[in-house]
Write a protein that holds these residues in place. Structure first.
Motif, PDB file in Angstrom:
ATOM      1  N   UNK A  27     -10.512 -26.442 -46.738  1.00 50.15           N
ATOM      2  CA  UNK A  27     -11.465 -26.036 -46.428  1.00 50.15           C
ATOM      3  C   UNK A  27     -12.331 -26.042 -45.094  1.00 50.15           C
ATOM      4  N   UNK A  28     -11.526 -26.968 -44.464  1.00 52.97           N
ATOM      5  CA  UNK A  28     -12.186 -27.458 -42.886  1.00 52.97           C
ATOM      6  C   UNK A  28     -11.722 -27.209 -42.329  1.00 52.97           C
ATOM      7  N   UNK A  29     -10.114 -26.955 -42.681  1.00 53.89           N
ATOM      8  CA  UNK A  29      -9.601 -25.954 -41.339  1.00 53.89           C
ATOM      9  C   UNK A  29     -10.331 -24.277 -41.063  1.00 53.89           C
ATOM     10  N   UNK A  30     -10.369 -24.576 -42.195  1.00 55.10           N
ATOM     11  CA  UNK A  30     -10.902 -22.674 -42.519  1.00 55.10           C
ATOM     12  C   UNK A  30     -12.506 -22.580 -41.854  1.00 55.10           C
ATOM     13  N   UNK A  33     -11.549 -22.645 -38.168  1.00 51.79           N
ATOM     14  CA  UNK A  33     -10.839 -21.474 -37.118  1.00 51.79           C
ATOM     15  C   UNK A  33     -12.420 -20.448 -37.017  1.00 51.79           C
ATOM     16  N   UNK A  34     -13.144 -20.103 -37.869  1.00 56.51           N
ATOM     17  CA  UNK A  34     -13.965 -19.367 -38.528  1.00 56.51           C
ATOM     18  C   UNK A  34     -15.084 -19.718 -37.039  1.00 56.51           C
ATOM     19  N   UNK A  46     -17.618 -28.491 -27.937  1.00 57.06           N
ATOM     20  CA  UNK A  46     -17.145 -30.175 -27.317  1.00 57.06           C
ATOM     21  C   UNK A  46     -15.635 -29.338 -27.627  1.00 57.06           C
ATOM     22  N   UNK A  47     -14.780 -30.414 -26.845  1.00 57.77           N
ATOM     23  CA  UNK A  47     -12.988 -30.366 -27.114  1.00 57.77           C
ATOM     24  C   UNK A  47     -12.604 -31.417 -27.681  1.00 57.77           C
ATOM     25  N   UNK A  48     -11.422 -30.953 -28.353  1.00 57.79           N
ATOM     26  CA  UNK A  48     -10.681 -32.010 -28.596  1.00 57.79           C
ATOM     27  C   UNK A  48     -10.227 -32.961 -27.923  1.00 57.79           C
ATOM     28  N   UNK A  49     -10.544 -33.033 -26.311  1.00 59.88           N
ATOM     29  CA  UNK A  49     -10.398 -34.323 -25.679  1.00 59.88           C
ATOM     30  C   UNK A  49     -11.604 -35.128 -25.406  1.00 59.88           C
ATOM     31  N   UNK A  67     -17.881 -26.457 -16.777  1.00 54.52           N
ATOM     32  CA  UNK A  67     -18.623 -27.425 -17.473  1.00 54.52           C
ATOM     33  C   UNK A  67     -19.892 -28.410 -16.151  1.00 54.52           C
ATOM     34  N   UNK A  68     -19.771 -28.315 -15.086  1.00 54.47           N
ATOM     35  CA  UNK A  68     -20.298 -29.200 -13.742  1.00 54.47           C
ATOM     36  C   UNK A  68     -21.046 -27.875 -13.460  1.00 54.47           C
ATOM     37  N   UNK A  69     -22.149 -28.438 -12.553  1.00 50.27           N
ATOM     38  CA  UNK A  69     -22.272 -26.704 -11.814  1.00 50.27           C
ATOM     39  C   UNK A  69     -21.197 -25.990 -10.752  1.00 50.27           C
ATOM     40  N   UNK A  70     -20.927 -24.847 -11.678  1.00 49.90           N
ATOM     41  CA  UNK A  70     -20.616 -24.131 -10.878  1.00 49.90           C
ATOM     42  C   UNK A  70     -18.552 -24.724 -11.717  1.00 49.90           C
ATOM     43  N   UNK A  71     -18.150 -25.850 -11.329  1.00 47.56           N
ATOM     44  CA  UNK A  71     -16.548 -25.713 -11.697  1.00 47.56           C
ATOM     45  C   UNK A  71     -16.689 -25.464 -13.846  1.00 47.56           C
ATOM     46  N   UNK A  72     -15.588 -24.179 -13.000  1.00 46.47           N
ATOM     47  CA  UNK A  72     -14.806 -23.743 -14.475  1.00 46.47           C
ATOM     48  C   UNK A  72     -13.298 -24.715 -14.926  1.00 46.47           C
ATOM     49  N   UNK A  73     -13.601 -24.445 -16.587  1.00 42.02           N
ATOM     50  CA  UNK A  73     -11.816 -25.107 -16.350  1.00 42.02           C
ATOM     51  C   UNK A  73     -11.274 -23.986 -18.359  1.00 42.02           C
ATOM     52  N   UNK A  74      -9.931 -23.360 -17.969  1.00 39.72           N
ATOM     53  CA  UNK A  74      -9.548 -23.154 -18.908  1.00 39.72           C
ATOM     54  C   UNK A  74      -9.182 -23.718 -20.087  1.00 39.72           C
ATOM     55  N   UNK A  75      -9.213 -23.379 -21.138  1.00 36.94           N
ATOM     56  CA  UNK A  75      -8.583 -24.169 -22.083  1.00 36.94           C
ATOM     57  C   UNK A  75      -8.419 -22.793 -23.716  1.00 36.94           C
ATOM     58  N   UNK A  76      -7.632 -23.252 -23.625  1.00 36.22           N
ATOM     59  CA  UNK A  76      -7.514 -22.375 -25.522  1.00 36.22           C
ATOM     60  C   UNK A  76      -7.845 -22.454 -26.309  1.00 36.22           C
ATOM     61  N   UNK A  77      -8.629 -21.924 -27.270  1.00 36.49           N
ATOM     62  CA  UNK A  77      -9.271 -21.567 -27.912  1.00 36.49           C
ATOM     63  C   UNK A  77      -8.942 -22.952 -29.428  1.00 36.49           C
ATOM     64  N   UNK A  78      -8.193 -22.974 -29.939  1.00 36.84           N
ATOM     65  CA  UNK A  78      -8.085 -23.594 -30.615  1.00 36.84           C
ATOM     66  C   UNK A  78      -8.271 -25.181 -30.039  1.00 36.84           C
ATOM     67  N   UNK A  79      -8.816 -25.625 -28.994  1.00 30.64           N
ATOM     68  CA  UNK A  79      -8.915 -26.685 -28.741  1.00 30.64           C
ATOM     69  C   UNK A  79     -10.293 -27.188 -28.808  1.00 30.64           C
ATOM     70  N   UNK A  80     -11.009 -25.960 -29.103  1.00 28.46           N
ATOM     71  CA  UNK A  80     -12.634 -26.480 -29.565  1.00 28.46           C
ATOM     72  C   UNK A  80     -12.663 -27.061 -30.569  1.00 28.46           C
ATOM     73  N   UNK A  81     -13.626 -28.003 -30.859  1.00 33.80           N
ATOM     74  CA  UNK A  81     -13.566 -28.921 -31.995  1.00 33.80           C
ATOM     75  C   UNK A  81     -14.619 -28.689 -32.692  1.00 33.80           C
ATOM     76  N   UNK A  82     -15.442 -28.766 -31.807  1.00 31.91           N
ATOM     77  CA  UNK A  82     -17.174 -28.267 -32.556  1.00 31.91           C
ATOM     78  C   UNK A  82     -18.289 -28.050 -31.558  1.00 31.91           C
TER      79      UNK A  82
END
Length: 85
Positions: A27-30, A33-34, A46-49, A67-82
Motif C-alpha cells: 500500500x505504501x509503495x502504491x 508511485x502515485x 525531498x529526494x531519498x538522499x 535547489x538554489x537560486x538558479x542551480x538545477x539538478x536532474x534526478x530519476x522520478x523514483x528518487x523522489x521520497x515525498x
C-alpha cells in the motif's frame, strides 16, 4: 483431516505474515508511485538522499530540481521520497 490440522498453523503464520508485513508495504509503495506520477512543476519535494528542491521540469522518467537560486539538478522520478505540504 489430520493433514489439515497439521498445516493449519503454517497457513495461519503465512496469512499473518502477509497481513502484517507485506500488505502495508504494498500500500505504501502504491502511494509513493502515485505521488511520483502526479508531480507538477513548482512542487516542493525531498529526494531519498535528503535533497530539498522545487520541481523545475518533468520528463517521462526524470525530474529537474531547482535547489538554489538558479542551480538545477536532474534526478530519476523514483528518487523522489515525498512532496512537502
Amino acid at each position: 483431516m489430520d493433514l489439515l490440522m497439521t498445516l493449519m498453523p503454517i497457513l495461519l503464520f503465512v496469512l499473518l505474515f502477509w497481513a502484517i508485513l507485506i500488505r502495508p508495504q504494498q500500500k505504501r509503495q502504491k502511494q509513493i508511485t502515485e505521488m511520483q506520477n502526479n508531480l507538477q512543476k513548482g512542487d516542493e519535494i525531498i529526494t531519498i538522499g535528503g535533497m530539498h528542491g522545487t520541481v523545475h521540469a518533468l520528463d517521462e522518467g526524470t525530474v529537474v530540481l531547482e535547489v538554489n537560486e538558479g542551480q538545477k539538478l536532474t534526478y530519476d522520478r523514483t528518487s523522489v521520497r515525498e512532496k512537502k505540504a
